[in-house]
Design a protein around this motif. Structure first.
Motif, PDB file in Angstrom:
ATOM      1  N   GLU A 464      -7.129   8.913 -24.531  1.00  9.30           N
ATOM      2  CA  GLU A 464      -6.446   7.699 -24.969  1.00  9.30           C
ATOM      3  C   GLU A 464      -6.056   7.908 -26.426  1.00  9.30           C
ATOM      4  O   GLU A 464      -6.923   8.030 -27.288  1.00  9.30           O
ATOM      5  CB  GLU A 464      -7.328   6.461 -24.832  1.00  9.30           C
ATOM      6  N   GLY A 465      -4.772   7.969 -26.700  1.00 14.76           N
ATOM      7  CA  GLY A 465      -4.289   8.255 -28.048  1.00 14.76           C
ATOM      8  C   GLY A 465      -3.682   9.640 -28.131  1.00 14.76           C
ATOM      9  O   GLY A 465      -4.055  10.557 -27.394  1.00 14.76           O
ATOM     10  N   GLN A 466      -2.724   9.810 -29.075  1.00 16.84           N
ATOM     11  CA  GLN A 466      -1.929  11.028 -29.118  1.00 16.84           C
ATOM     12  C   GLN A 466      -2.750  12.279 -29.411  1.00 16.84           C
ATOM     13  O   GLN A 466      -2.532  13.334 -28.818  1.00 16.84           O
ATOM     14  CB  GLN A 466      -0.806  10.898 -30.148  1.00 16.84           C
ATOM     15  N   GLU A 467      -3.718  12.198 -30.322  1.00 19.91           N
ATOM     16  CA  GLU A 467      -4.516  13.383 -30.633  1.00 19.91           C
ATOM     17  C   GLU A 467      -5.308  13.841 -29.411  1.00 19.91           C
ATOM     18  O   GLU A 467      -5.419  15.047 -29.139  1.00 19.91           O
ATOM     19  CB  GLU A 467      -5.456  13.109 -31.806  1.00 19.91           C
ATOM     20  N   ALA A 468      -5.859  12.881 -28.652  1.00 15.53           N
ATOM     21  CA  ALA A 468      -6.612  13.221 -27.452  1.00 15.53           C
ATOM     22  C   ALA A 468      -5.694  13.794 -26.376  1.00 15.53           C
ATOM     23  O   ALA A 468      -6.042  14.755 -25.679  1.00 15.53           O
ATOM     24  CB  ALA A 468      -7.338  11.986 -26.921  1.00 15.53           C
ATOM     25  N   ILE A 469      -4.499  13.225 -26.241  1.00 19.03           N
ATOM     26  CA  ILE A 469      -3.526  13.732 -25.279  1.00 19.03           C
ATOM     27  C   ILE A 469      -3.143  15.167 -25.619  1.00 19.03           C
ATOM     28  O   ILE A 469      -3.147  16.052 -24.758  1.00 19.03           O
ATOM     29  CB  ILE A 469      -2.277  12.829 -25.260  1.00 19.03           C
ATOM     30  N   ASP A 470      -2.823  15.416 -26.899  1.00 21.86           N
ATOM     31  CA  ASP A 470      -2.426  16.758 -27.315  1.00 21.86           C
ATOM     32  C   ASP A 470      -3.543  17.765 -27.080  1.00 21.86           C
ATOM     33  O   ASP A 470      -3.289  18.939 -26.789  1.00 21.86           O
ATOM     34  CB  ASP A 470      -2.038  16.754 -28.794  1.00 21.86           C
ATOM     35  N   LEU A 471      -4.772  17.316 -27.202  1.00 25.01           N
ATOM     36  CA  LEU A 471      -5.910  18.205 -27.023  1.00 25.01           C
ATOM     37  C   LEU A 471      -6.024  18.681 -25.572  1.00 25.01           C
ATOM     38  O   LEU A 471      -6.381  19.832 -25.302  1.00 25.01           O
ATOM     39  CB  LEU A 471      -7.191  17.492 -27.438  1.00 25.01           C
ATOM     40  N   ARG A 480      11.403  19.134 -25.824  1.00 23.54           N
ATOM     41  CA  ARG A 480      12.401  19.274 -26.883  1.00 23.54           C
ATOM     42  C   ARG A 480      12.261  18.128 -27.887  1.00 23.54           C
ATOM     43  O   ARG A 480      12.449  18.303 -29.072  1.00 23.54           O
ATOM     44  CB  ARG A 480      13.804  19.282 -26.272  1.00 23.54           C
ATOM     45  N   ARG A 481      11.953  16.939 -27.401  1.00 18.70           N
ATOM     46  CA  ARG A 481      11.629  15.829 -28.291  1.00 18.70           C
ATOM     47  C   ARG A 481      10.109  15.779 -28.451  1.00 18.70           C
ATOM     48  O   ARG A 481       9.373  15.837 -27.482  1.00 18.70           O
ATOM     49  CB  ARG A 481      12.140  14.506 -27.714  1.00 18.70           C
ATOM     50  N   SER A 482       9.627  15.615 -29.649  1.00 21.22           N
ATOM     51  CA  SER A 482       8.194  15.578 -29.890  1.00 21.22           C
ATOM     52  C   SER A 482       7.641  14.226 -29.446  1.00 21.22           C
ATOM     53  O   SER A 482       8.371  13.231 -29.381  1.00 21.22           O
ATOM     54  CB  SER A 482       7.912  15.785 -31.379  1.00 21.22           C
ATOM     55  N   GLU A 540       0.462  -1.531 -29.804  1.00 22.77           N
ATOM     56  CA  GLU A 540      -0.101  -0.240 -30.195  1.00 22.77           C
ATOM     57  C   GLU A 540       0.545   0.858 -29.355  1.00 22.77           C
ATOM     58  O   GLU A 540       0.600   0.754 -28.134  1.00 22.77           O
ATOM     59  CB  GLU A 540      -1.605  -0.201 -29.963  1.00 22.77           C
ATOM     60  N   ILE A 541       1.047   1.888 -30.005  1.00 21.67           N
ATOM     61  CA  ILE A 541       1.541   3.062 -29.287  1.00 21.67           C
ATOM     62  C   ILE A 541       0.334   3.942 -28.978  1.00 21.67           C
ATOM     63  O   ILE A 541      -0.287   4.507 -29.878  1.00 21.67           O
ATOM     64  CB  ILE A 541       2.577   3.830 -30.117  1.00 21.67           C
ATOM     65  N   LEU A 542      -0.014   4.037 -27.706  1.00 22.09           N
ATOM     66  CA  LEU A 542      -1.213   4.778 -27.305  1.00 22.09           C
ATOM     67  C   LEU A 542      -0.951   6.278 -27.163  1.00 22.09           C
ATOM     68  O   LEU A 542      -1.895   7.050 -27.035  1.00 22.09           O
ATOM     69  CB  LEU A 542      -1.753   4.218 -25.993  1.00 22.09           C
ATOM     70  N   GLY A 543       0.318   6.671 -27.179  1.00 20.83           N
ATOM     71  CA  GLY A 543       0.629   8.092 -27.124  1.00 20.83           C
ATOM     72  C   GLY A 543       1.595   8.432 -26.009  1.00 20.83           C
ATOM     73  O   GLY A 543       1.791   7.657 -25.062  1.00 20.83           O
ATOM     74  N   THR A 544       2.194   9.610 -26.120  1.00 20.16           N
ATOM     75  CA  THR A 544       3.126  10.122 -25.117  1.00 20.16           C
ATOM     76  C   THR A 544       2.528  11.339 -24.435  1.00 20.16           C
ATOM     77  O   THR A 544       2.103  12.286 -25.097  1.00 20.16           O
ATOM     78  CB  THR A 544       4.474  10.504 -25.767  1.00 20.16           C
ATOM     79  N   VAL A 545       2.485  11.281 -23.125  1.00 12.03           N
ATOM     80  CA  VAL A 545       2.040  12.418 -22.324  1.00 12.03           C
ATOM     81  C   VAL A 545       3.267  13.265 -22.006  1.00 12.03           C
ATOM     82  O   VAL A 545       4.148  12.824 -21.267  1.00 12.03           O
ATOM     83  CB  VAL A 545       1.365  11.952 -21.019  1.00 12.03           C
ATOM     84  N   PRO A 546       3.369  14.464 -22.568  1.00 18.35           N
ATOM     85  CA  PRO A 546       4.600  15.267 -22.419  1.00 18.35           C
ATOM     86  C   PRO A 546       4.642  16.054 -21.118  1.00 18.35           C
ATOM     87  O   PRO A 546       4.791  17.268 -21.111  1.00 18.35           O
ATOM     88  CB  PRO A 546       4.539  16.196 -23.636  1.00 18.35           C
ATOM     89  N   VAL A 548       5.969  17.733 -17.735  1.00 19.18           N
ATOM     90  CA  VAL A 548       7.236  18.390 -17.449  1.00 19.18           C
ATOM     91  C   VAL A 548       8.141  17.486 -16.624  1.00 19.18           C
ATOM     92  O   VAL A 548       9.343  17.392 -16.842  1.00 19.18           O
ATOM     93  CB  VAL A 548       6.979  19.715 -16.702  1.00 19.18           C
ATOM     94  N   TRP A 549       7.576  16.801 -15.648  1.00 24.12           N
ATOM     95  CA  TRP A 549       8.360  16.000 -14.727  1.00 24.12           C
ATOM     96  C   TRP A 549       9.009  14.826 -15.456  1.00 24.12           C
ATOM     97  O   TRP A 549      10.209  14.607 -15.352  1.00 24.12           O
ATOM     98  CB  TRP A 549       7.448  15.501 -13.606  1.00 24.12           C
ATOM     99  N   ALA A 550       8.222  14.060 -16.207  1.00 24.45           N
ATOM    100  CA  ALA A 550       8.757  12.881 -16.880  1.00 24.45           C
ATOM    101  C   ALA A 550       7.803  12.478 -17.998  1.00 24.45           C
ATOM    102  O   ALA A 550       6.766  11.871 -17.733  1.00 24.45           O
ATOM    103  CB  ALA A 550       8.923  11.736 -15.883  1.00 24.45           C
ATOM    104  N   PRO A 551       8.119  12.815 -19.261  1.00 22.94           N
ATOM    105  CA  PRO A 551       7.268  12.388 -20.373  1.00 22.94           C
ATOM    106  C   PRO A 551       7.084  10.868 -20.349  1.00 22.94           C
ATOM    107  O   PRO A 551       8.037  10.122 -20.093  1.00 22.94           O
ATOM    108  CB  PRO A 551       8.069  12.829 -21.602  1.00 22.94           C
ATOM    109  N   THR A 552       5.876  10.432 -20.587  1.00 23.99           N
ATOM    110  CA  THR A 552       5.554   9.011 -20.455  1.00 23.99           C
ATOM    111  C   THR A 552       4.849   8.511 -21.706  1.00 23.99           C
ATOM    112  O   THR A 552       3.842   9.086 -22.132  1.00 23.99           O
ATOM    113  CB  THR A 552       4.655   8.771 -19.226  1.00 23.99           C
ATOM    114  N   THR A 553       5.381   7.434 -22.290  1.00 23.22           N
ATOM    115  CA  THR A 553       4.793   6.812 -23.474  1.00 23.22           C
ATOM    116  C   THR A 553       4.035   5.558 -23.055  1.00 23.22           C
ATOM    117  O   THR A 553       4.585   4.679 -22.384  1.00 23.22           O
ATOM    118  CB  THR A 553       5.878   6.437 -24.495  1.00 23.22           C
ATOM    119  N   TYR A 554       2.777   5.464 -23.478  1.00 24.58           N
ATOM    120  CA  TYR A 554       1.921   4.325 -23.140  1.00 24.58           C
ATOM    121  C   TYR A 554       1.780   3.416 -24.357  1.00 24.58           C
ATOM    122  O   TYR A 554       1.594   3.886 -25.484  1.00 24.58           O
ATOM    123  CB  TYR A 554       0.542   4.809 -22.691  1.00 24.58           C
ATOM    124  N   VAL A 555       1.860   2.104 -24.115  1.00 25.72           N
ATOM    125  CA  VAL A 555       1.725   1.121 -25.194  1.00 25.72           C
ATOM    126  C   VAL A 555       0.787   0.006 -24.737  1.00 25.72           C
ATOM    127  O   VAL A 555       0.680  -0.286 -23.537  1.00 25.72           O
ATOM    128  CB  VAL A 555       3.089   0.518 -25.596  1.00 25.72           C
TER     129      VAL A 555
END
Length: 666
Positions: A464-471, A480-482, A540-546, A548-555
C-alpha cells in the motif's frame, strides 16, 4: 439512507444441468478416477461395463465393449487422460521450474518439443479449485488471441481453393460497407493495418447483423494500410468473410477444414458446452475470483475470429505438427502465414497473418503469439524454426494486471537455451506459530506500508503506497510514463472534481461516451457520494501499479463521514474509473529459515528477500526487504493480520472510460 459505494463481487449464475446430463466419478481402465458427463447412452454403456465378467456368460459383449471403448464417439475415448511427459535433463529442469512456480500461484499447462520430440507435457495447479480437480495435459483452456492464427489459416485455406484473395477488398464479401472502409482489404484485416479500433464499446450479446452494423460504422483510427494497430474487430470481420464465402458457420468451417484434419479432437468453441466432460474444462481465475468455465459465457458474435477457441496444449501441438507437415495448408499458404507482412509498434517485431515474427538475441527466428482474457486465461505459442523448438503454455489464472506469460516468454527460452533465469525458490517447513508472529503491518520510510499475513505454510506480503509497490514490482515493468506522472495526473483530476469541475474527465472520448454524457455521469456520481458521505475533505494517492496490461492508480477519497478507495486503470490513452480494494500485489514468500524468506510473484518473476528483525525479548520489530536494486527496512506498526482480503475484480455500474490528454493540466 447513505449510498453504499463498497465494491461488490458480481455473482456468477450458471445454467442448470440437463436432466439427462449429470456429473459422476468413474474409474477408467487404468484405475484412475475421473469426472465424466453422463448421458442416457453413456448410462447404457456403463451397464454393459458392469455386466462384463471375464470368463462368464456375458463375455460375448467384450468385443463390442472394446469397439465402443476405442471408438472416436465413445465418452471414454473422447475424455481419456494421457500420461504426463518429462523427458531427459531438460525436461526435468523445466518441470522443476514449473513445479516451483505452481507453489507461488501459477496454474496451467506446458508442452515443450525439441527436434520433433516432446520433452515436457504436463499440467500444474487446479482446473477447478473448489472441487479439487487438477490440471492435466488434457485440460481445455480458453486460448484467447491464439484463435487469430486459426482464422488466418482459414482465410488462406479459402485462397488455396481460389474462393478469395487476401488482396480482395472487404466490400466484395460484405454489403453496406461505408466509404471510409471501401479500401480495406483482407490483408489489412489480417495484419492489423485496417485502421479499425481494437474493440467496440463494452456491450454484449451482439448478433451477427448487429456486430457488422456497429463495426462498419465505427470511425477509423487511421487510413487503411497506414499504420499497424492491433484490432480484434478486424479478425471478427474475417470470421464473417469466412462464413460468407464458405456458406458455413465459422465454427463448422474451422472444425471440418482445420481441426479434424489435424486430429484436434479436444478443440472447440465457447458454445460447445456439451463437447467436454466438466472436469476437462478449466475455470478462469483472476486473483481469487472464480469466473467459471469459458463455455458458459453468453453467445456473442464479437468473440468469433479474434478470441473464441478452447483447446489443450496437446491439441495445439497437433496443430503445429499439421502445419509442419502441410496437412492443412500448402507450403505456399504456410509461407504467407509466417512471413513478416507489417511492422508493429514493438521495435524489431513484425506481424504475419495471426503470428508475430522477430529475431532472437541468438540471431535465430522466433514466430510467436499470445492471448489473454480478463476472466483469467493467458496463453503463449512460440516457434523457433531455426532451432527446431516449440513452446506452448496456457494458464487459467492471472494476477490483476500481471500476466504469467509475461515472465514465461522470457524464462522458458532461457532454460531451454541455457541462459540465466530466475528459478522460484524452494522452501523449508516452518511451524505455523512462528509464521503467525510475523503477521502485521510494516511501515517504510515514506509512510508506505507492507501488509504481512501467514498463509499456506508461508507468508503473503501486499503493498500500500508507491514505495511498497515499487519494492514488489520488477524494473522490467516500469512504463514509459513514471508512476509519479500518473499520480500527478490523477491529483489534478480530483482537485478539479472536488470543486465541481469535471472538464478534465472529458478530453479524448475513445468513441465510447460524449462529453456531455461524461459530465452528467460524474455530476450525478459526485452528488450521490456527497449526499451519502458529506463533502470531499481530502484525497490520498495510494500509488500506481505499473502492470504491463494496464497501469492502475489507486486513490482514497476521504469524505466527511466515509473513506472509499477507487482505482484509475490506464489503457490505450484512456482510463477506467471504478471502485478498488487493497492490498495490492499479493506476493508469496517461501520460508528459507525461521527468519528468512524469499518472495516470487508469477506475473513479475523476480526474487525478493525478506528477513525479520527481533528484539532481545524475541518480539518482531521490523522487516528488511532486499532485491537486486536496493535494501529497505520497514518498521513494524501493527501486529496481527490473520489473512489478506481478496482482491475484488469489479465490472459493475461504477465503471466507464475516459481519455487523459494534455487538457488535464489546463
Amino acid at each position: 439512507m447513505p449510498i453504499q459505494i463498497k465494491p461488490l463481487q458480481k455473482q456468477k449464475k450458471f445454467p442448470p444441468r440437463n436432466a439427462e446430463s449429470t456429473e459422476i466419478r468413474r474409474k477408467n481402465f487404468f484405475g484412475d478416477t475421473r469426472w465424466f458427463r453422463r448421458s442416457s447412452a453413456d448410462t447404457l454403456f456403463s451397464v454393459w461395463l458392469r455386466s462384463v465378467r471375464i470368463g462368464g456368460k456375458q463375455r460375448i459383449l467384450l468385443p463390442l465393449l472394446f469397439i465402443l471403448f476405442f471408438s472416436s464417439t465413445s465418452s471414454f475415448a473422447q475424455y481419456e487422460y494421457g500420461e504426463s511427459i518429462v523427458a531427459g535433463k531438460l525436461g526435468a529442469k523445466l518441470d522443476q521450474y514449473m513445479t516451483r512456480l505452481a507453489r507461488f500461484g501459477f496454474s496451467g499447462a506446458l508442452l515443450v518439443a525439441q527436434k520433433g520430440k516432446i520433452i515436457l507435457h504436463k499440467g500444474y495447479g487446479w482446473a477447478n479449485r473448489a472441487r479439487g480437480i487438477p490440471i492435466t495435459n488434457e485440460t481445455v483452456f480458453d486460448v484467447a488471441s491464439l484463435t487469430k492464427q486459426f482464422t488466418a489459416a482459414a482465410i488462406l485455406k479459402l485462397e488455396m481453393r481460389n474462393r478469395l484473395k487476401t488482396s480482395d477488398r472487404l466490400s466484395k464479401f460484405l454489403s453496406n460497407v461505408p466509404k471510409d472502409k471501401v479500401r480495406v482489404t483482407l490483408h489489412h484485416l489480417l495484419t492489423h493495418t485496417s485502421g479499425l479500433p481494437a474493440e467496440l464499446a463494452q456491450e454484449s450479446n451482439y448478433s451477427r447483423e448487429r456486430f457488422l452494423s456497429a463495426v462498419l460504422h465505427a470511425p477509423l483510427k487511421t487510413n487503411p494500410g497506414q499504420k499497424y494497430s492491433y484490432s480484434n474487430l478486424g479478425y471478427t470481420l474475417l470470421a464473417a468473410v469466412i462464413e460468407s464465402v464458405s456458406g458455413q458457420s465459422y465454427e463448422a468451417f474451422l472444425a471440418e477444414e482445420l481441426f479434424q484434419p489435424a486430429g484436434m479432437l479436444n478443440t472447440g468453441f465457447y458454445l460447445d458446452s456439451c463437447k467436454w466432460a466438466p472436469a476437462l474444462v478449466a475455470h478462469g481465475y483472476n486473483e481469487s475470483i472464480d469466473n467459471g468455465p469459458p463455455h458458459w459465457r453468453q453467445p456473442d458474435y464479437q468473440f468469433r475470429g479474434a478470441y473464441y477457441v478452447l483447446t489443450s496444449v496437446g491439441d495445439l501441438y497437433k496443430w503445429e505438427t499439421a502445419l509442419r507437415n502441410n496437412t492443412v495448408l500448402s507450403e505456399g499458404a504456410k509461407r504467407n502465414l509466417f512471413t513478416a507482412q507489417a511492422s508493429t509498434d514493438d521495435r524489431g517485431v513484425d506481424y504475419g497473418y495471426g503470428w508475430k515474427i522477430e529475431t532472437t538475441d541468438r540471431r535465430t527466428a522466433l514466430v510467436s503469439h499470445g492471448g489473454v482474457h480478463s476472466d483469467g486465461f493467458n496463453s503463449l505459442f512460440q516457434r523457433y524454426p531455426d532451432e527446431d523448438v516449440v513452446v506452448i503454455a496456457v494458464a487459467n489464472k492471472i494476477f490483476g494486471g500481471f500476466l504469467p506469460m509475461t515472465s514465461l516468454q522470457h524464462e522458458l527460452p532461457a532454460i531451454i537455451f541455457d541462459r540465466q533465469y530466475a528459478l522460484p525458490p524452494d522452501e523449508v517447513e516452518i511451524d505455523s506459530t512462528i509464521l503467525k508472529k510475523y503477521a502485521g503491518v510494516y511501515e517504510l520510510p515514506s509512510g508506505a506500508k507492507l501488509k504481512v499475513a501467514a498463509e499456506n505454510g508461508g507468508l503473503k506480503i501486499a503493498a500500500e503506497g508507491q514505495e511498497a509497490i515499487d519494492l514488489l514490482v520488477s524494473a522490467r515493468y516500469r512504463q514509459r510514463r513514471s508512476p509519479t506522472e500518473y499520480d500527478t495526473r490523477i491529483a489534478a483530476i480530483l482537485d478539479k472534481a472536488g470543486q465541481g469541475d469535471f472538464s478534465p474527465f472529458v478530453m479524448k472520448q475513445c468513441g465510447r461516451m460524449s462529453a456531455d454524457a461524461i459530465k452528467a455521469f460524474f455530476s450525478k456520481l459526485w452528488m450521490q457520494l456527497e449526499e451519502g458521505y458529506g463533502a470531499l475533505q481530502s484525497f490520498e494517492i495510494l500509488g500506481t501499479v505499473p502492470a504491463v496490461w494496464a497501469p492502475t492508480t489507486y486513490v482514497r477519497l476521504n469524505f466527511e463521514r466515509w473513506s472509499a478507495i477507487y482505482r484509475f486503470q490506464w489503457k490505450d490513452g484512456a482510463f477506467t474509473f471504478m471502485p478498488g480494494s487493497l492490498s495490492l500485489l499479493y506476493t508469496r514468500f517461501a520460508p528459507q529459515s525461521a527468519t528468512e524468506f524469499v518472495g516470487f510473484h508469477p506475473g513479475i518473476g523476480k526474487l525478493i528477500r525478506a528477513s525479520f528483525a527481533l528484539n532481545n525479548d524475541g518480539e518482531v520489530i521490523g522487516l528488511t526487504m532486499q532485491d537486486d536494486e536496493k535494501t529497505v527496512y520497514a518498521r513494524r506498526k501493527y501486529n496481527i493480520i490473520e489473512s489478506l482480503p481478496p482482491i475484488v475484480v469489479q465490472d459493475g455500474n461504477w465503471q466507464t472510460h475516459f481519455g487523459f490528454e494534455e487538457a488535464i493540466s489546463q
